[in-house]
Design an enzyme around this catalytic site. Structure first.
Site, PDB file in Angstrom:
ATOM      1  N   LYS A  65      13.915 -51.964 -16.454  1.00  0.00           N
ATOM      2  CA  LYS A  65      12.606 -52.033 -15.762  1.00  0.00           C
ATOM      3  C   LYS A  65      11.891 -53.336 -16.131  1.00  0.00           C
ATOM      4  CE  LYS A  65       9.314 -50.299 -18.010  1.00  0.00           C
ATOM      5  NZ  LYS A  65       8.143 -50.520 -18.852  1.00  0.00           N
ATOM      6  N   THR A 101       3.975 -51.019 -20.431  1.00  0.00           N
ATOM      7  CA  THR A 101       4.491 -52.290 -19.919  1.00  0.00           C
ATOM      8  C   THR A 101       4.650 -52.140 -18.413  1.00  0.00           C
ATOM      9  OG1 THR A 101       5.696 -52.589 -21.984  1.00  0.00           O
ATOM     10  CG2 THR A 101       6.341 -53.987 -20.133  1.00  0.00           C
ATOM     11  N   LYS A 125       3.326 -59.627 -22.195  1.00  0.00           N
ATOM     12  CA  LYS A 125       4.269 -58.590 -22.665  1.00  0.00           C
ATOM     13  C   LYS A 125       5.630 -58.729 -21.971  1.00  0.00           C
ATOM     14  CE  LYS A 125       6.197 -54.885 -24.172  1.00  0.00           C
ATOM     15  NZ  LYS A 125       6.796 -54.806 -25.487  1.00  0.00           N
TER      16      LYS A 125
HETATM   17  P1  NAP Z   1       9.538 -42.681 -22.736  1.00  0.00           P
HETATM   18  O1  NAP Z   1       9.898 -42.126 -24.064  1.00  0.00           O
HETATM   19  O2  NAP Z   1      10.512 -42.665 -21.629  1.00  0.00           O
HETATM   20  O3  NAP Z   1       8.161 -41.925 -22.279  1.00  0.00           O
HETATM   21  C1  NAP Z   1       7.644 -42.137 -20.986  1.00  0.00           C
HETATM   22  C2  NAP Z   1       6.332 -41.391 -20.806  1.00  0.00           C
HETATM   23  O4  NAP Z   1       5.887 -41.564 -19.450  1.00  0.00           O
HETATM   24  C3  NAP Z   1       6.436 -39.867 -21.036  1.00  0.00           C
HETATM   25  O5  NAP Z   1       5.213 -39.389 -21.534  1.00  0.00           O
HETATM   26  C4  NAP Z   1       6.662 -39.365 -19.600  1.00  0.00           C
HETATM   27  O6  NAP Z   1       6.264 -38.019 -19.424  1.00  0.00           O
HETATM   28  C5  NAP Z   1       5.718 -40.277 -18.843  1.00  0.00           C
HETATM   29  N1  NAP Z   1       6.038 -40.338 -17.414  1.00  0.00           N
HETATM   30  C6  NAP Z   1       7.115 -40.940 -16.824  1.00  0.00           C
HETATM   31  N2  NAP Z   1       7.043 -40.828 -15.468  1.00  0.00           N
HETATM   32  C7  NAP Z   1       5.900 -40.134 -15.219  1.00  0.00           C
HETATM   33  C8  NAP Z   1       5.254 -39.706 -14.027  1.00  0.00           C
HETATM   34  N3  NAP Z   1       5.768 -39.988 -12.809  1.00  0.00           N
HETATM   35  N4  NAP Z   1       4.117 -39.016 -14.129  1.00  0.00           N
HETATM   36  C9  NAP Z   1       3.572 -38.731 -15.349  1.00  0.00           C
HETATM   37  N5  NAP Z   1       4.117 -39.114 -16.524  1.00  0.00           N
HETATM   38  C10 NAP Z   1       5.275 -39.819 -16.446  1.00  0.00           C
HETATM   39  O7  NAP Z   1       9.051 -44.204 -22.867  1.00  0.00           O
HETATM   40  P2  NAP Z   1       8.431 -44.968 -24.138  1.00  0.00           P
HETATM   41  O8  NAP Z   1       9.540 -45.574 -24.901  1.00  0.00           O
HETATM   42  O9  NAP Z   1       7.430 -44.099 -24.791  1.00  0.00           O
HETATM   43  O10 NAP Z   1       7.690 -46.158 -23.363  1.00  0.00           O
HETATM   44  C11 NAP Z   1       6.411 -45.981 -22.749  1.00  0.00           C
HETATM   45  C12 NAP Z   1       5.873 -47.351 -22.358  1.00  0.00           C
HETATM   46  O11 NAP Z   1       5.778 -48.162 -23.532  1.00  0.00           O
HETATM   47  C13 NAP Z   1       6.790 -48.106 -21.386  1.00  0.00           C
HETATM   48  O12 NAP Z   1       6.014 -48.853 -20.478  1.00  0.00           O
HETATM   49  C14 NAP Z   1       7.556 -49.028 -22.316  1.00  0.00           C
HETATM   50  O13 NAP Z   1       8.036 -50.170 -21.635  1.00  0.00           O
HETATM   51  C15 NAP Z   1       6.491 -49.363 -23.351  1.00  0.00           C
HETATM   52  N6  NAP Z   1       6.995 -49.773 -24.675  1.00  0.00           N
HETATM   53  C16 NAP Z   1       7.966 -49.056 -25.306  1.00  0.00           C
HETATM   54  C17 NAP Z   1       8.415 -49.473 -26.576  1.00  0.00           C
HETATM   55  C18 NAP Z   1       9.502 -48.735 -27.313  1.00  0.00           C
HETATM   56  O14 NAP Z   1      10.084 -49.314 -28.259  1.00  0.00           O
HETATM   57  N7  NAP Z   1       9.827 -47.517 -26.962  1.00  0.00           N
HETATM   58  C19 NAP Z   1       7.852 -50.583 -27.189  1.00  0.00           C
HETATM   59  C20 NAP Z   1       6.829 -51.275 -26.525  1.00  0.00           C
HETATM   60  C21 NAP Z   1       6.402 -50.860 -25.269  1.00  0.00           C
HETATM   61  P3  NAP Z   1       7.333 -36.808 -19.688  1.00  0.00           P
HETATM   62  O15 NAP Z   1       7.340 -36.592 -21.194  1.00  0.00           O
HETATM   63  O16 NAP Z   1       6.771 -35.677 -18.939  1.00  0.00           O
HETATM   64  O17 NAP Z   1       8.666 -37.286 -19.168  1.00  0.00           O
END
Ligand code: NAP
Length: 287
Positions: free
Chosen positions: A238, A93, A169
């Site tokens: 965010k 997102t 989204k």
């Molecule tokens: P999360 O658990 O916080 O994971 C974030 C990911 O991004 C991890 O792999 C992290 O790597 C990586 N990352 C963050 N900063 C980085 C950087 N500067 N360089 C390289 N890698 C970086 O988040 P999530 O819940 O999986 O969400 C991921 C995306 O999906 C977001 O855009 C979110 O809005 C979207 N989303 C989430 C959900 C949900 O329910 N969780 C649903 C729909 C959409 P590390 O492991 O090394 O920290």
């Protein structure tokens, strides 16, 4: 079965890769920090030595935190090394502006680019029940349908330029945020007048407001259970700010935006950054 690559193994990415592996797809993975890679390699994924190497192993799906993460992982050196037949499906997102810039940079590098952000939490990803919001070249979307239909219950074509999937989204998440705040205010009002919130939740979800948002997040709010966090409050903040920026850009005033931004900031200040975003309900409850 398809062979794909995956960058970004956080809560969502890990669940999506687990689903792909469980359904027999071959997946090559990369993540900034190695623990998540080790976990998925133990389940049968291949480890990529670098992000650029992902492109050689198949279309690259990415699920990274935010604009900065996407720009850092898919930088110019990576795109230059990816080769001209590569495909990148950006599922994070991210902002409309970042979506536009990504599309331009990929086009300049000769790499196919789709924006396919998703609706649904990690549990939905693991069950193959996401809704995929797809925009970009329709032939490329078609070619990836075996992968998309493994991850989701439906692929919604929401536009031609990829950034249109990003705004759809952002809009969907703005609606969820309003529902969270509506429940925070409604449940707190009724609770303080002595109403049983569990019974109220049943009434709401069986009459006026059915569906996963009021059911799932409503239950979390009633039970005050915000861990484990499917979607963290910081990421919700965010997305709220992505909506604010998209509205600003076209001169659209969203009257409740300042109040919602204050609520998220208060929740973060009160220690709820890494709890589920339904925890913003505690701001009204504690007030
Ligand atoms: P999360 O658990 O916080 O994971 C974030 C990911 O991004 C991890 O792999 C992290 O790597 C990586 N990352 C963050 N900063 C980085 C950087 N500067 N360089 C390289 N890698 C970086 O988040 P999530 O819940 O999986 O969400 C991921 C995306 O999906 C977001 O855009 C979110 O809005 C979207 N989303 C989430 C959900 C949900 O329910 N969780 C649903 C729909 C959409 P590390 O492991 O090394 O920290």
């Amino acid at each position: 079965m398809a062979r794909v690559s995956f960058a970004g193994l956080g809560n969502m990415g890990k669940s999506m890769v687990r689903r792909l592996l469980a359904e027999g797809h071959g997946v090559t993975v990369w993540n900034r920090s190695p623990a998540a890679v080790d976990e998925l390699v133990a389940l049968g994924a291949e480890r990529a030595a670098s992000v650029a190497d992902l492109f050689a192993a198949g279309p690259v799906l990415s699920m990274l935190a935010d604009d900065a993460a996407v720009a850092a992982v898919f930088d110019d050196a990576v795109l230059a090394a990816a080769g001209r037949d590569g495909i990148h499906v950006s599922m994070s997102t991210i902002s409309v502006d970042a979506g536009r810039v990504m599309a331009e940079r990929h086009e300049a590098a000769g790499i196919g680019y789709l924006a396919v952000p998703v609706l649904g939490r990690p549990s939905a990803a693991e069950a193959g029940q996401l809704n995929l919001l797809a925009a970009g070249d329709s032939g490329v979307i078609e070619s990836l349908e075996p992968v998309f239909s493994t991850l989701g219950r439906r692929t919604w074509r929401v536009g031609e330029p990829p950034w249109q999937a990003n705004i759809v989204k952002i809009t969907m998440n703005l609606l969820i945020i309003h529902a969270l705040e509506a429940m925070a205010e409604g449940f707190t009002l009724a609770e303080r007048h002595g109403i049983d919130p569990h019974q109220l939740h049943e009434l709401i979800t069986e009459t006026l407001l059915t569906g996963p948002v009021y059911e799932g997040y409503g239950k979390a709010i009633v039970d005050r259970e915000y861990l484990p966090a499917g979607f963290r409050t910081v990421l919700g903040d965010k997305d709220l700010n992505l909506a604010a920026a998209a509205a600003d850009k076209i001169g659209l005033e969203l009257p409740t935006m300042p109040a919602l931004q204050r609520t998220f900031q208060t929740a973060i200040d009160q220690g709820m950054a890494d709890r589920d975003w339904a925890s913003i309900a505690e701001v009204v409850r504690r007030g």
